[in-house]
Motif scaffolding. Structure first.
Motif, PDB file in Angstrom:
ATOM      1  N   MET A 137       0.830  -1.206   0.000  1.00  0.00           N
ATOM      2  CA  MET A 137       0.000   0.000   0.000  1.00  0.00           C
ATOM      3  C   MET A 137       0.862   1.254   0.000  1.00  0.00           C
ATOM      4  SD  MET A 137      -3.090  -0.845   2.664  1.00  0.00           S
ATOM      5  CE  MET A 137      -4.148  -2.288   2.530  1.00  0.00           C
ATOM      6  N   GLU A 138       1.840   1.290   0.883  1.00  0.00           N
ATOM      7  CA  GLU A 138       2.677   2.481   1.002  1.00  0.00           C
ATOM      8  C   GLU A 138       3.529   2.699  -0.250  1.00  0.00           C
ATOM      9  OE1 GLU A 138       4.748   1.719   4.638  1.00  0.00           O
ATOM     10  OE2 GLU A 138       3.147   2.584   5.889  1.00  0.00           O
ATOM     11  N   ALA A 139       4.009   1.605  -0.845  1.00  0.00           N
ATOM     12  CA  ALA A 139       4.836   1.731  -2.052  1.00  0.00           C
ATOM     13  C   ALA A 139       4.029   2.261  -3.235  1.00  0.00           C
ATOM     14  CB  ALA A 139       5.453   0.374  -2.402  1.00  0.00           C
ATOM     15  N   THR A 140       2.819   1.745  -3.420  1.00  0.00           N
ATOM     16  CA  THR A 140       1.999   2.217  -4.538  1.00  0.00           C
ATOM     17  C   THR A 140       1.519   3.648  -4.298  1.00  0.00           C
ATOM     18  OG1 THR A 140       0.124   1.010  -3.553  1.00  0.00           O
ATOM     19  CG2 THR A 140       1.259  -0.040  -5.390  1.00  0.00           C
ATOM     20  N   ASN A 141       1.185   3.971  -3.052  1.00  0.00           N
ATOM     21  CA  ASN A 141       0.807   5.350  -2.738  1.00  0.00           C
ATOM     22  C   ASN A 141       1.927   6.312  -3.137  1.00  0.00           C
ATOM     23  OD1 ASN A 141      -1.511   4.314  -1.545  1.00  0.00           O
ATOM     24  ND2 ASN A 141      -0.829   4.650   0.558  1.00  0.00           N
ATOM     25  N   ALA A 142       3.143   5.987  -2.719  1.00  0.00           N
ATOM     26  CA  ALA A 142       4.293   6.862  -2.976  1.00  0.00           C
ATOM     27  C   ALA A 142       4.600   6.952  -4.469  1.00  0.00           C
ATOM     28  CB  ALA A 142       5.509   6.347  -2.213  1.00  0.00           C
ATOM     29  N   ALA A 143       4.519   5.828  -5.172  1.00  0.00           N
ATOM     30  CA  ALA A 143       4.837   5.820  -6.600  1.00  0.00           C
ATOM     31  C   ALA A 143       3.876   6.690  -7.395  1.00  0.00           C
ATOM     32  CB  ALA A 143       4.822   4.385  -7.123  1.00  0.00           C
ATOM     33  N   ILE A 144       2.597   6.588  -7.083  1.00  0.00           N
ATOM     34  CA  ILE A 144       1.589   7.377  -7.799  1.00  0.00           C
ATOM     35  C   ILE A 144       1.749   8.855  -7.496  1.00  0.00           C
ATOM     36  CG2 ILE A 144      -0.886   7.864  -7.951  1.00  0.00           C
ATOM     37  CD1 ILE A 144      -1.279   4.798  -7.454  1.00  0.00           C
ATOM     38  N   ARG A 145       1.968   9.189  -6.232  1.00  0.00           N
ATOM     39  CA  ARG A 145       2.096  10.602  -5.864  1.00  0.00           C
ATOM     40  C   ARG A 145       3.368  11.224  -6.431  1.00  0.00           C
ATOM     41  NH1 ARG A 145      -0.581   9.039  -0.373  1.00  0.00           N
ATOM     42  NH2 ARG A 145      -2.734   9.662  -0.846  1.00  0.00           N
TER      43      ARG A 145
END
Length: 234
Positions: A162-170
């Motif tokens: 969750m945290e990795a995809t959140n960061a990648a998109i942002r």
């Protein structure tokens, strides 16, 4: 381009997929509508296209959402979902590229463009970090990040994913809202997803396949409200 309805965080998605239709879908939509009003939470409620106008007419607060539309224009296109038709029915948002209805990149690009032209919020799905980065480049309004193998299992994505995809998109576009929703079946799952830094969460089988769907939905939304009121999410 038409103006899109503003979606506030933390938001919640009720996604009956093909589990519910007609009166059963309307019944749950009315429960969601009451909760959206009472708790002041934006709720996207997905519907079968044929139910969109009726559910829109009998609710006041929901973001009526279709589960797919196509990138065609008025004219030829037998068997496809015309964006103008769902817009006329009062639809505010659409899912695109869900694992259960994947799209070719060219088709996804056209669908996002047409939805943008008609003021329909786009919710684009990705099942991996790589796909999430690629889809974020299309600048959808919302990105859904859920591994395909977890859909409908009651098992959520791990916090690191969750945290990795959140960061990648942002990192690509901080304006895109992020939905973490794989396997959400309890209020604790809702809390986990939102505390990962996601803007929203939601559920399907965890709600509609429960013995008391309205009770489960209420518990989930009450947890969203508690996190919001407690200052844990803003």
């Amino acid at each position: 381009m038409k103006t899109k309805r503003t979606l506030r965080r933390p938001f919640f998605v009720v996604n009956p997929k093909a589990y519910l239709y007609g009166e059963e879908s309307l019944k749950l939509a009315k429960v969601a509508d009451q909760l959206a009003d009472k708790l002041d939470i934006d709720i996207l409620f997905t519907v079968q296209q044929v139910d969109a106008a009726k559910i829109k007419a009998e609710t006041k607060h929901l973001f009526i959402t279709v589960q797919h539309l196509d990138g065609l224009t008025v004219g030829r296109g037998m068997g496809y979902i015309l964006p103008e038709a769902v817009a006329a029915a009062g639809v505010s948002a659409t899912f695109l590229n869900h694992a259960e209805h994947p799209m070719a990149v060219s088709d996804l690009v056209k669908a996002v463009k047409r939805a943008d032209e008609l003021g329909i919020l786009t919710i684009v799905c990705a099942d991996s970090l790589t796909e999430a980065k690629a889809c974020a480049a299309l600048n959808p309004d919302i990105m859904v990040c859920e591994p395909t193998e977890l859909i409908g299992t009651g098992q959520t994505s791990d916090l690191a994913y969750m945290e990795a995809t959140n960061a990648a998109i942002r990192a690509i576009n901080p304006k895109i809202k992020i939905l973490q929703a794989a396997g959400i079946s309890t209020a604790d799952d809702v809390e986990k997803a939102l505390l990962s830094g996601a803007d929203g969460t939601g559920g399907t089988s965890g709600i509609v396949c429960a013995k008391e769907p309205a009770k489960v939905l209420t518990e989930m939304l009450q947890r969203v409200d508690a996190l919001k009121q407690g200052g844990k999410i803003k």
